[in-house]
Design a protein around this motif. Structure first.
Motif, PDB file in Angstrom:
ATOM      1  N   HIS A 106     -20.816  15.047  38.503  1.00  0.00           N
ATOM      2  CA  HIS A 106     -19.306  15.188  38.013  1.00  0.00           C
ATOM      3  C   HIS A 106     -18.320  15.683  39.272  1.00  0.00           C
ATOM      4  O   HIS A 106     -17.005  15.397  38.972  1.00  0.00           O
ATOM      5  N   GLN A 107     -18.461  16.111  40.038  1.00  0.00           N
ATOM      6  CA  GLN A 107     -17.608  16.659  41.195  1.00  0.00           C
ATOM      7  C   GLN A 107     -17.808  15.927  42.521  1.00  0.00           C
ATOM      8  O   GLN A 107     -16.767  15.503  43.004  1.00  0.00           O
ATOM      9  N   SER A 241     -14.707  20.120  30.993  1.00  0.00           N
ATOM     10  CA  SER A 241     -13.157  19.845  30.972  1.00  0.00           C
ATOM     11  C   SER A 241     -12.509  18.495  30.639  1.00  0.00           C
ATOM     12  O   SER A 241     -11.873  18.453  29.829  1.00  0.00           O
ATOM     13  N   ASP A 242     -13.251  17.530  31.065  1.00  0.00           N
ATOM     14  CA  ASP A 242     -12.823  16.205  30.526  1.00  0.00           C
ATOM     15  C   ASP A 242     -13.262  16.030  29.052  1.00  0.00           C
ATOM     16  O   ASP A 242     -12.449  15.297  28.409  1.00  0.00           O
ATOM     17  N   ASP A 243     -14.370  16.348  28.722  1.00  0.00           N
ATOM     18  CA  ASP A 243     -14.948  16.361  27.427  1.00  0.00           C
ATOM     19  C   ASP A 243     -13.786  16.970  26.442  1.00  0.00           C
ATOM     20  O   ASP A 243     -13.575  16.593  25.281  1.00  0.00           O
ATOM     21  N   ALA A 245     -10.607  17.964  27.136  1.00  0.00           N
ATOM     22  CA  ALA A 245      -9.481  17.297  27.099  1.00  0.00           C
ATOM     23  C   ALA A 245      -9.432  15.889  26.277  1.00  0.00           C
ATOM     24  O   ALA A 245      -8.267  15.714  25.725  1.00  0.00           O
ATOM     25  N   SER A 246     -10.667  15.098  26.073  1.00  0.00           N
ATOM     26  CA  SER A 246     -10.405  14.132  25.267  1.00  0.00           C
ATOM     27  C   SER A 246     -10.968  14.360  23.972  1.00  0.00           C
ATOM     28  O   SER A 246     -10.712  13.412  23.036  1.00  0.00           O
ATOM     29  N   ARG A 248     -14.094  15.046  23.135  1.00  0.00           N
ATOM     30  CA  ARG A 248     -15.312  14.899  22.783  1.00  0.00           C
ATOM     31  C   ARG A 248     -16.024  15.970  22.475  1.00  0.00           C
ATOM     32  O   ARG A 248     -16.970  16.067  21.774  1.00  0.00           O
ATOM     33  N   ALA A 292     -12.516  19.720  40.602  1.00  0.00           N
ATOM     34  CA  ALA A 292     -12.062  19.757  39.275  1.00  0.00           C
ATOM     35  C   ALA A 292     -12.710  20.895  38.346  1.00  0.00           C
ATOM     36  O   ALA A 292     -13.501  20.440  37.727  1.00  0.00           O
TER      37      ALA A 292
END
Length: 293
Positions: A106-107, A241-243, A245-246, A248, A292
Motif C-alpha cells: 500500500h505504501q 484510509s482509501d477504503d 474514503a471510498s 468500502r 499516506a
C-alpha cells in the motif's frame, strides 16, 4: 595490526551465514579458504573465536566481543571509502528494504516508479516479513517497522504515525447491525491477528484486549476478510484510509477511540554505521513526505 581485512570479512560471513560451507557459497570461494582464514585469525590473536560442531558454529564470548568491534570497524572504513569515491555522484548500488507486506503493497510499491526515475543507479530489492527481522541475518539494509522499537543497536528515523481504525463493510453491518459502544463488540464477529497479543489490543476506551472470532497472520488478509463482510477489524490507516474514503469500509466507534501511540509509530531502522548510508538516506528522504499514513 595483526589481522587482514579480507580474513576479517570471511569471519563475519561465517558468523552471519551460520557456517563455513554457507560462507564459502556466499563469497564464492572454497571452504578450505574459509577455514584457513578463521584458523589464521585465531592463531594470530591466540584465542578461540568459534566453537565448531558438526552441525553449526557458535561464537565464543571472546569471539562475540571481537566480531562486534570488527563489524563496526569495517563498516566505518567501507563508509569512508564509499563517501570519498561517490562525491558528486548519484547514490548507486543495491538497497534491500524490508517491511510488513501490507506496508509494501500500500505504501512502497506505488512509489517505486518515481523513485527509480530519480535514482536509476539504486537497485531496489523489496522483501516482506510480518515480524521484526534481524537486519544482518536477512541481509537487510533498512526496515520499516510499525510499533514500539526495542533494539537500541539500530538507528531509527521516524516516518510518522498511522492511526488505528475500527472498520467493517456495509455488507457486514447490514446483516449484524451497527455497534454503538465498545461493549456491543462482544456480540459481533471480530477479525484479529495470530501471534503478538499487542495486535489484538484495540484503541477503545475500556477495551484492552479483544478475543477474535477469526485470526490471520497478515494485515492484508485481515483487510480482505473485512472487505468481504466477515467481521469487524482494527487496521492501520496506511492500509484502510482509501477504503474508508471510498466507502468500502466504514469507521466505527470513532467517539470511543483513543490513541495507541506504540502501535501507531512508523520508523525506518538501520545500523548506525551502515555502509549504504547514502542510499538509505536517499530512500527515506524520498518516501517520508509521500507516505499516506
Amino acid at each position: 595490526m595483526l589481522t587482514r581485512s579480507d580474513d576479517l570479512q570471511i569471519l563475519l560471513t561465517v558468523v552471519d551465514s551460520g557456517g563455513f560451507s554457507a560462507a564459502a557459497e556466499a563469497l564464492d570461494i572454497q571452504v578450505a579458504r574459509v577455514s584457513r582464514a578463521v584458523t589464521k585469525l585465531e592463531s594470530q590473536l591466540q584465542v578461540t573465536l568459534l566453537n565448531r560442531t558438526t552441525r553449526r558454529v557458535e561464537l565464543t564470548n571472546e569471539g562475540r566481543l571481537f566480531v562486534d568491534a570488527v563489524r563496526l570497524g569495517l563498516q566505518t572504513i567501507q563508509l569512508a571509502e564509499e563517501e570519498l569515491m561517490s562525491r558528486g555522484e548519484q547514490p548507486k548500488g543495491k538497497l534491500r528494504v524490508d517491511a510488513a507486506s501490507p506496508f509494501v503493497l500500500h505504501q512502497i510499491v506505488p512509489l517505486v516508479h518515481e523513485f527509480k526515475q530519480l535514482y536509476p543507479e539504486i537497485e531496489l530489492e523489496l522483501t516482506s516479513n510480518e515480524g521484526f527481522v534481524d537486519l544482518i541475518e536477512k541481509r537487510t539494509d533498512v526496515a520499516i517497522r510499525i510499533g514500539k522499537l526495542t533494539d537500541s543497536t539500530l538507528h531509527a528515523r521516524p516516518l510518522g504515525k498511522s492511526k488505528l481504525h475500527i472498520v467493517a463493510s456495509q455488507e457486514y453491518l447490514a446483516k449484524r447491525g451497527l455497534p454503538k459502544s465498545s461493549s456491543e463488540l462482544n456480540h459481533h464477529s471480530l477479525i484479529g491477528f495470530t501471534g503478538a497479543k499487542v495486535l489484538n489490543q484495540w484503541p477503545l476506551k475500556g477495551l484492552e484486549q479483544i478475543v477474535p472470532t477469526m485470526r490471520a497472520s497478515n494485515g492484508e488478509t485481515v483487510r480482505q476478510l473485512a472487505l468481504a463482510g466477515n467481521g469487524i477489524a482494527c487496521l492501520s490507516g496506511f492500509m484502510v484510509s482509501d477504503d474508508i474514503a471510498s466507502g468500502r469500509l466504514l469507521p466505527l466507534l470513532e467517539n470511543e477511540r483513543v490513541a495507541n501511540i506504540e502501535r501507531e509509530q512508523v520508523n525506518a531502522v538501520y545500523y548506525k554505521a551502515s555502509t549504504v548510508a547514502r542510499r538509505i538516506s536517499a530512500f527515506i528522504d524520498f518516501i517520508q513526505p509521500r507516505l499516506a499514513l
